[in-house]
Design a protein around this motif. Sequence first.
Motif, PDB file in Angstrom:
ATOM      1  N   ASP A   1       0.800  -1.232   0.000  1.00 36.47           N
ATOM      2  CA  ASP A   1       0.000   0.000   0.000  1.00 36.47           C
ATOM      3  C   ASP A   1       0.833   1.283   0.000  1.00 36.47           C
ATOM      4  O   ASP A   1       0.375   2.326   0.483  1.00 36.47           O
ATOM      5  CB  ASP A   1      -0.987   0.024   1.178  1.00 36.47           C
ATOM      6  N   ASP A   2       2.021   1.216  -0.542  1.00 35.32           N
ATOM      7  CA  ASP A   2       2.892   2.390  -0.609  1.00 35.32           C
ATOM      8  C   ASP A   2       2.549   3.211  -1.852  1.00 35.32           C
ATOM      9  O   ASP A   2       2.877   2.827  -2.977  1.00 35.32           O
ATOM     10  CB  ASP A   2       4.352   1.937  -0.641  1.00 35.32           C
ATOM     11  N   GLU A   3       1.873   4.339  -1.645  1.00 34.41           N
ATOM     12  CA  GLU A   3       1.482   5.204  -2.761  1.00 34.41           C
ATOM     13  C   GLU A   3       2.689   5.809  -3.470  1.00 34.41           C
ATOM     14  O   GLU A   3       2.633   6.103  -4.664  1.00 34.41           O
ATOM     15  CB  GLU A   3       0.554   6.313  -2.266  1.00 34.41           C
ATOM     16  N   THR A   4       3.772   5.977  -2.746  1.00 37.89           N
ATOM     17  CA  THR A   4       4.995   6.513  -3.343  1.00 37.89           C
ATOM     18  C   THR A   4       5.520   5.557  -4.421  1.00 37.89           C
ATOM     19  O   THR A   4       6.028   5.991  -5.445  1.00 37.89           O
ATOM     20  CB  THR A   4       6.079   6.737  -2.266  1.00 37.89           C
ATOM     21  N   ALA A   5       5.365   4.261  -4.192  1.00 39.39           N
ATOM     22  CA  ALA A   5       5.805   3.272  -5.177  1.00 39.39           C
ATOM     23  C   ALA A   5       5.009   3.440  -6.468  1.00 39.39           C
ATOM     24  O   ALA A   5       5.579   3.392  -7.563  1.00 39.39           O
ATOM     25  CB  ALA A   5       5.643   1.859  -4.627  1.00 39.39           C
ATOM     26  N   LEU A   6       3.702   3.671  -6.346  1.00 37.28           N
ATOM     27  CA  LEU A   6       2.877   3.897  -7.531  1.00 37.28           C
ATOM     28  C   LEU A   6       3.353   5.142  -8.273  1.00 37.28           C
ATOM     29  O   LEU A   6       3.476   5.136  -9.498  1.00 37.28           O
ATOM     30  CB  LEU A   6       1.403   4.032  -7.155  1.00 37.28           C
ATOM     31  N   ALA A   7       3.636   6.193  -7.524  1.00 33.95           N
ATOM     32  CA  ALA A   7       4.104   7.445  -8.132  1.00 33.95           C
ATOM     33  C   ALA A   7       5.440   7.235  -8.850  1.00 33.95           C
ATOM     34  O   ALA A   7       5.665   7.778  -9.943  1.00 33.95           O
ATOM     35  CB  ALA A   7       4.230   8.535  -7.080  1.00 33.95           C
ATOM     36  N   LEU A   8       6.313   6.436  -8.262  1.00 32.11           N
ATOM     37  CA  LEU A   8       7.615   6.165  -8.891  1.00 32.11           C
ATOM     38  C   LEU A   8       7.462   5.321 -10.153  1.00 32.11           C
ATOM     39  O   LEU A   8       8.143   5.559 -11.157  1.00 32.11           O
ATOM     40  CB  LEU A   8       8.554   5.480  -7.900  1.00 32.11           C
ATOM     41  N   ILE A   9       6.568   4.345 -10.124  1.00 29.15           N
ATOM     42  CA  ILE A   9       6.304   3.530 -11.312  1.00 29.15           C
ATOM     43  C   ILE A   9       5.736   4.419 -12.408  1.00 29.15           C
ATOM     44  O   ILE A   9       6.152   4.345 -13.564  1.00 29.15           O
ATOM     45  CB  ILE A   9       5.341   2.362 -10.986  1.00 29.15           C
ATOM     46  N   TYR A  10       4.798   5.275 -12.036  1.00 26.00           N
ATOM     47  CA  TYR A  10       4.187   6.193 -12.991  1.00 26.00           C
ATOM     48  C   TYR A  10       5.258   7.086 -13.622  1.00 26.00           C
ATOM     49  O   TYR A  10       5.331   7.218 -14.842  1.00 26.00           O
ATOM     50  CB  TYR A  10       3.123   7.050 -12.291  1.00 26.00           C
ATOM     51  N   LYS A  11       6.088   7.664 -12.768  1.00 26.80           N
ATOM     52  CA  LYS A  11       7.139   8.568 -13.260  1.00 26.80           C
ATOM     53  C   LYS A  11       8.118   7.832 -14.176  1.00 26.80           C
ATOM     54  O   LYS A  11       8.570   8.375 -15.181  1.00 26.80           O
ATOM     55  CB  LYS A  11       7.883   9.178 -12.073  1.00 26.80           C
ATOM     56  N   ARG A  12       8.392   6.585 -13.877  1.00 30.67           N
ATOM     57  CA  ARG A  12       9.350   5.804 -14.652  1.00 30.67           C
ATOM     58  C   ARG A  12       8.786   5.389 -16.019  1.00 30.67           C
ATOM     59  O   ARG A  12       9.525   5.324 -16.993  1.00 30.67           O
ATOM     60  CB  ARG A  12       9.752   4.558 -13.865  1.00 30.67           C
ATOM     61  N   TYR A  13       7.483   5.099 -16.093  1.00 33.20           N
ATOM     62  CA  TYR A  13       6.948   4.480 -17.307  1.00 33.20           C
ATOM     63  C   TYR A  13       5.904   5.279 -18.079  1.00 33.20           C
ATOM     64  O   TYR A  13       5.615   4.923 -19.229  1.00 33.20           O
ATOM     65  CB  TYR A  13       6.351   3.104 -16.963  1.00 33.20           C
ATOM     66  N   TRP A  14       5.335   6.321 -17.505  1.00 31.68           N
ATOM     67  CA  TRP A  14       4.211   6.958 -18.186  1.00 31.68           C
ATOM     68  C   TRP A  14       4.566   7.467 -19.574  1.00 31.68           C
ATOM     69  O   TRP A  14       3.796   7.302 -20.510  1.00 31.68           O
ATOM     70  CB  TRP A  14       3.596   8.083 -17.344  1.00 31.68           C
ATOM     71  N   GLU A  15       5.732   8.068 -19.747  1.00 34.19           N
ATOM     72  CA  GLU A  15       6.093   8.630 -21.052  1.00 34.19           C
ATOM     73  C   GLU A  15       6.272   7.542 -22.114  1.00 34.19           C
ATOM     74  O   GLU A  15       5.807   7.677 -23.246  1.00 34.19           O
ATOM     75  CB  GLU A  15       7.358   9.478 -20.937  1.00 34.19           C
ATOM     76  N   LEU A  16       6.913   6.444 -21.749  1.00 36.02           N
ATOM     77  CA  LEU A  16       7.099   5.328 -22.682  1.00 36.02           C
ATOM     78  C   LEU A  16       5.748   4.729 -23.078  1.00 36.02           C
ATOM     79  O   LEU A  16       5.506   4.427 -24.252  1.00 36.02           O
ATOM     80  CB  LEU A  16       7.962   4.233 -22.046  1.00 36.02           C
ATOM     81  N   LEU A  17       4.868   4.576 -22.101  1.00 34.18           N
ATOM     82  CA  LEU A  17       3.553   4.004 -22.369  1.00 34.18           C
ATOM     83  C   LEU A  17       2.716   4.944 -23.226  1.00 34.18           C
ATOM     84  O   LEU A  17       2.046   4.514 -24.168  1.00 34.18           O
ATOM     85  CB  LEU A  17       2.838   3.689 -21.056  1.00 34.18           C
ATOM     86  N   TYR A  18       2.778   6.217 -22.908  1.00 34.34           N
ATOM     87  CA  TYR A  18       2.029   7.212 -23.677  1.00 34.34           C
ATOM     88  C   TYR A  18       2.507   7.219 -25.131  1.00 34.34           C
ATOM     89  O   TYR A  18       1.709   7.201 -26.053  1.00 34.34           O
ATOM     90  CB  TYR A  18       2.191   8.604 -23.059  1.00 34.34           C
ATOM     91  N   THR A  19       3.812   7.225 -25.314  1.00 32.45           N
ATOM     92  CA  THR A  19       4.385   7.246 -26.663  1.00 32.45           C
ATOM     93  C   THR A  19       3.947   6.020 -27.460  1.00 32.45           C
ATOM     94  O   THR A  19       3.587   6.139 -28.631  1.00 32.45           O
ATOM     95  CB  THR A  19       5.924   7.319 -26.594  1.00 32.45           C
ATOM     96  N   SER A  20       3.952   4.857 -26.830  1.00 32.73           N
ATOM     97  CA  SER A  20       3.524   3.631 -27.514  1.00 32.73           C
ATOM     98  C   SER A  20       2.067   3.712 -27.930  1.00 32.73           C
ATOM     99  O   SER A  20       1.721   3.360 -29.053  1.00 32.73           O
ATOM    100  CB  SER A  20       3.712   2.423 -26.601  1.00 32.73           C
ATOM    101  N   ALA A  21       1.224   4.158 -27.026  1.00 32.71           N
ATOM    102  CA  ALA A  21      -0.209   4.254 -27.340  1.00 32.71           C
ATOM    103  C   ALA A  21      -0.453   5.332 -28.393  1.00 32.71           C
ATOM    104  O   ALA A  21      -1.213   5.127 -29.340  1.00 32.71           O
ATOM    105  CB  ALA A  21      -1.003   4.555 -26.071  1.00 32.71           C
ATOM    106  N   TYR A  22       0.221   6.460 -28.258  1.00 28.34           N
ATOM    107  CA  TYR A  22       0.017   7.560 -29.197  1.00 28.34           C
ATOM    108  C   TYR A  22       0.492   7.186 -30.597  1.00 28.34           C
ATOM    109  O   TYR A  22      -0.086   7.603 -31.595  1.00 28.34           O
ATOM    110  CB  TYR A  22       0.729   8.833 -28.724  1.00 28.34           C
ATOM    111  N   HIS A  23       1.528   6.392 -30.655  1.00 34.90           N
ATOM    112  CA  HIS A  23       2.075   5.961 -31.939  1.00 34.90           C
ATOM    113  C   HIS A  23       0.998   5.271 -32.782  1.00 34.90           C
ATOM    114  O   HIS A  23       0.986   5.375 -34.003  1.00 34.90           O
ATOM    115  CB  HIS A  23       3.256   5.022 -31.705  1.00 34.90           C
ATOM    116  N   VAL A  24       0.088   4.573 -32.128  1.00 34.32           N
ATOM    117  CA  VAL A  24      -0.973   3.866 -32.828  1.00 34.32           C
ATOM    118  C   VAL A  24      -2.235   4.718 -32.943  1.00 34.32           C
ATOM    119  O   VAL A  24      -2.795   4.876 -34.016  1.00 34.32           O
ATOM    120  CB  VAL A  24      -1.308   2.530 -32.124  1.00 34.32           C
ATOM    121  N   LEU A  25      -2.685   5.279 -31.825  1.00 37.58           N
ATOM    122  CA  LEU A  25      -3.978   5.964 -31.806  1.00 37.58           C
ATOM    123  C   LEU A  25      -3.946   7.390 -32.344  1.00 37.58           C
ATOM    124  O   LEU A  25      -4.949   7.886 -32.845  1.00 37.58           O
ATOM    125  CB  LEU A  25      -4.538   5.988 -30.382  1.00 37.58           C
TER     126      LEU A  25
END
Length: 192
Positions: free
Chosen positions: A19-43
Amino acid sequence: MPAKIALSDIQLIDRLKLDDETALALIYKRYWELLYTSAYHVLKDSHACEDIIQELFIKLWNNRHQLQIMFSLRAYLYACIRYEVYRQIRKGPIRADIFDEALSYIRSPDAYDSMEYKELSTRVSAIVNNLPEKCREVYKLSREDCLSHKEIASQLNISTKTVENHLTKALRYLRTSMGGILPLLLYFFIKK
């Protein structure tokens, strides 16, 4: 002041399960741009991509206690994005440019070595081979030999308008026929 130590993905997942919310924030910070770019590349739709990523991280948090990641967090997140992009395309009108761009990519030199390329190329070839003879010939001259409409018309002794009609028919048939291989196409296309 001691330097911050970067946590591994495994450590972040373990902390997330606690239940560490900081871990979620760190995962988000680490991966959001890569995930966004992948999705945007298609959509090619920033709103849809932002919604997909927001939903992904909400689900990640809500399911944190049941989370079972077999290989890597990155692979897990990419698989989630592929699924959501696929779902978006299935529920909405299928845009022709997604297929056209993916088809041109799978014929590029960057793609030749992957197993997914070989599978997809085999399936696309089978679809192309089912086109009517003249339509198939025009399609191959255009897409494989990279001839212009005018060059094809001259070579086949037909009008450029007839060339355009054959290509329109071929691409429509490809898009319709590729619905069954959409998951493989998206997997391959997002991966690039």
